[in-house]
Design a protein around this motif. Structure first.
Motif, PDB file in Angstrom:
ATOM      1  N   SER A  81       1.126  -0.831   0.298  1.00  0.00           N
ATOM      2  CA  SER A  81      -0.549  -0.113  -0.141  1.00  0.00           C
ATOM      3  C   SER A  81       0.795   0.985   0.115  1.00  0.00           C
ATOM      4  O   SER A  81       1.832   1.895   0.800  1.00  0.00           O
ATOM      5  CB  SER A  81      -1.279  -0.092   1.273  1.00  0.00           C
ATOM      6  N   PHE A  82       0.768   2.081  -0.909  1.00  0.00           N
ATOM      7  CA  PHE A  82       2.041   3.003  -1.376  1.00  0.00           C
ATOM      8  C   PHE A  82       0.394   4.197  -0.571  1.00  0.00           C
ATOM      9  O   PHE A  82      -0.783   4.619  -0.986  1.00  0.00           O
ATOM     10  CB  PHE A  82       1.779   3.834  -2.482  1.00  0.00           C
ATOM     11  N   ILE A  83       0.771   4.650   0.492  1.00  0.00           N
ATOM     12  CA  ILE A  83      -0.597   6.195   1.017  1.00  0.00           C
ATOM     13  C   ILE A  83       0.427   7.942   0.919  1.00  0.00           C
ATOM     14  O   ILE A  83       0.965   7.373   1.844  1.00  0.00           O
ATOM     15  CB  ILE A  83      -0.225   5.949   2.263  1.00  0.00           C
ATOM     16  N   PHE A  84      -0.269   7.767   0.647  1.00  0.00           N
ATOM     17  CA  PHE A  84      -0.473   9.514   0.549  1.00  0.00           C
ATOM     18  C   PHE A  84      -1.047  10.171   1.017  1.00  0.00           C
ATOM     19  O   PHE A  84      -2.127  10.355   0.772  1.00  0.00           O
ATOM     20  CB  PHE A  84      -0.162   9.960  -1.126  1.00  0.00           C
ATOM     21  N   HIS A  85      -0.333  10.875   1.946  1.00  0.00           N
ATOM     22  CA  HIS A  85      -0.908  11.928   2.980  1.00  0.00           C
ATOM     23  C   HIS A  85      -0.933  13.145   2.454  1.00  0.00           C
ATOM     24  O   HIS A  85      -0.026  13.385   2.900  1.00  0.00           O
ATOM     25  CB  HIS A  85      -0.182  11.333   3.884  1.00  0.00           C
ATOM     26  N   ASN A 101      -3.343   0.089  -3.885  1.00  0.00           N
ATOM     27  CA  ASN A 101      -2.947  -0.935  -2.602  1.00  0.00           C
ATOM     28  C   ASN A 101      -2.539  -2.391  -4.282  1.00  0.00           C
ATOM     29  O   ASN A 101      -3.456  -2.158  -5.381  1.00  0.00           O
ATOM     30  CB  ASN A 101      -3.900  -1.788  -2.527  1.00  0.00           C
ATOM     31  N   PHE A 102      -1.737  -2.814  -4.016  1.00  0.00           N
ATOM     32  CA  PHE A 102      -0.911  -3.751  -5.784  1.00  0.00           C
ATOM     33  C   PHE A 102      -0.857  -5.126  -4.644  1.00  0.00           C
ATOM     34  O   PHE A 102      -0.218  -5.449  -3.600  1.00  0.00           O
ATOM     35  CB  PHE A 102       0.307  -3.088  -5.536  1.00  0.00           C
ATOM     36  N   THR A 125      -6.708  -2.843 -13.515  1.00  0.00           N
ATOM     37  CA  THR A 125      -6.533  -4.097 -13.543  1.00  0.00           C
ATOM     38  C   THR A 125      -7.148  -5.151 -11.538  1.00  0.00           C
ATOM     39  O   THR A 125      -7.222  -4.164 -10.940  1.00  0.00           O
ATOM     40  CB  THR A 125      -4.779  -4.861 -13.059  1.00  0.00           C
ATOM     41  N   PRO A 126      -7.170  -6.085 -11.704  1.00  0.00           N
ATOM     42  CA  PRO A 126      -7.983  -6.698 -10.684  1.00  0.00           C
ATOM     43  C   PRO A 126      -6.934  -6.579  -9.287  1.00  0.00           C
ATOM     44  O   PRO A 126      -7.933  -6.317  -8.247  1.00  0.00           O
ATOM     45  CB  PRO A 126      -8.443  -8.113 -11.302  1.00  0.00           C
ATOM     46  N   ASN A 127      -6.172  -6.209  -8.884  1.00  0.00           N
ATOM     47  CA  ASN A 127      -4.799  -6.969  -8.121  1.00  0.00           C
ATOM     48  C   ASN A 127      -4.986  -5.437  -8.150  1.00  0.00           C
ATOM     49  O   ASN A 127      -4.195  -5.128  -7.222  1.00  0.00           O
ATOM     50  CB  ASN A 127      -4.065  -7.488  -9.026  1.00  0.00           C
ATOM     51  N   CYS A 128      -5.475  -4.414  -8.175  1.00  0.00           N
ATOM     52  CA  CYS A 128      -5.268  -2.907  -7.811  1.00  0.00           C
ATOM     53  C   CYS A 128      -6.784  -2.278  -7.185  1.00  0.00           C
ATOM     54  O   CYS A 128      -7.596  -2.608  -7.950  1.00  0.00           O
ATOM     55  CB  CYS A 128      -5.167  -2.218  -8.613  1.00  0.00           C
ATOM     56  N   SER A 129      -6.654  -1.831  -6.693  1.00  0.00           N
ATOM     57  CA  SER A 129      -7.597  -0.856  -5.811  1.00  0.00           C
ATOM     58  C   SER A 129      -6.885   0.746  -5.313  1.00  0.00           C
ATOM     59  O   SER A 129      -6.031   0.610  -4.851  1.00  0.00           O
ATOM     60  CB  SER A 129      -8.320  -2.009  -4.773  1.00  0.00           C
TER      61      SER A 129
END
Length: 201
Positions: A81-85, A101-102, A125-129
């Motif tokens: 999860s790459f979290i941009f805050h 999320n990958f 793609t299904p593996n991303c959200s």
């Protein structure tokens, strides 16, 4: 007398060197904001580890601020999860977090991020959200389209010692949030990932 002056000068030089190294280490965590002349309110695209990001959330800005760590990377439960805050809106706007999320991308240390250099990930793609949280209210998003381009990923060494990996690139996407369409456009990021913001658990 000359001997005492020499020792005094040596002590001062050692203290100055140590102080500069500590300041340099701290400076790596600071943000350097240079506004883009074409895209008002957004930071200029850079690849220097300026620790900034920005994009348009419809017609408002979503930008990093000096309060939060701009990006953190969590690796947990089979996903990264790459979290941009940052904040939505200029001048102390609402707290906002965008998380990419990958599934099945599982770096074990931050230097593993180097494989992302010049890679483009399709966010549909299904593996991303993607999730978007504004003022503590989190909304899962249905991705309509989008991408994140890790244009340049590079090592950062200070005095011959590896300190962090710098991720620079662009992103944009369209989503449905509670059946309402939102566009995040003209996104750019230039952030350092190291011990202080890379987590595996």
């Amino acid at each position: 007398m000359k001997k005492n002056k020499f020792y005094y000068l040596l002590i001062v030089l050692v203290q100055l060197t140590w102080s500069c190294e500590k300041q340099q280490e701290y400076d790596l965590r600071e943000s350097v904001y240079i506004e883009d002349v074409e895209y008002k309110g957004l930071p200029q695209y850079s690849e220097w580890g300026y620790n900034t990001f920005g994009a348009y959330y419809d017609r408002e800005v979503f930008i990093s601020n000096n309060v939060e760590v701009p990006v953190k990377l969590f690796v947990n439960n089979g996903k990264s999860s790459f979290i941009f805050h940052g904040q939505k809106g200029a001048n102390g706007g609402k707290d906002m977090i965008v998380t990419f999320n990958f599934d099945n991308y599982l770096p074990t240390q931050y230097t593993d991020l180097l494989v992302l250099n010049d890679s483009i990930l399709d966010l549909k793609t299904p593996n991303c959200s993607i999730t978007i949280e504004i003022d503590g209210k989190s909304e899962p998003c249905q991705v309509i389209n989008g991408y994140i381009h890790f244009k340049r990923v590079q090592d950062l060494f200070v005095d011959g010692e590896h300190r962090q990996v710098i991720l620079s690139g662009r992103f944009e996407f369209q989503v449905l949030m509670d059946n309402y369409p939102i566009a995040i456009s003209d996104g750019r990021f230039d952030v350092g990932i190291g011990y202080a913001n890379f987590f595996v658990f």
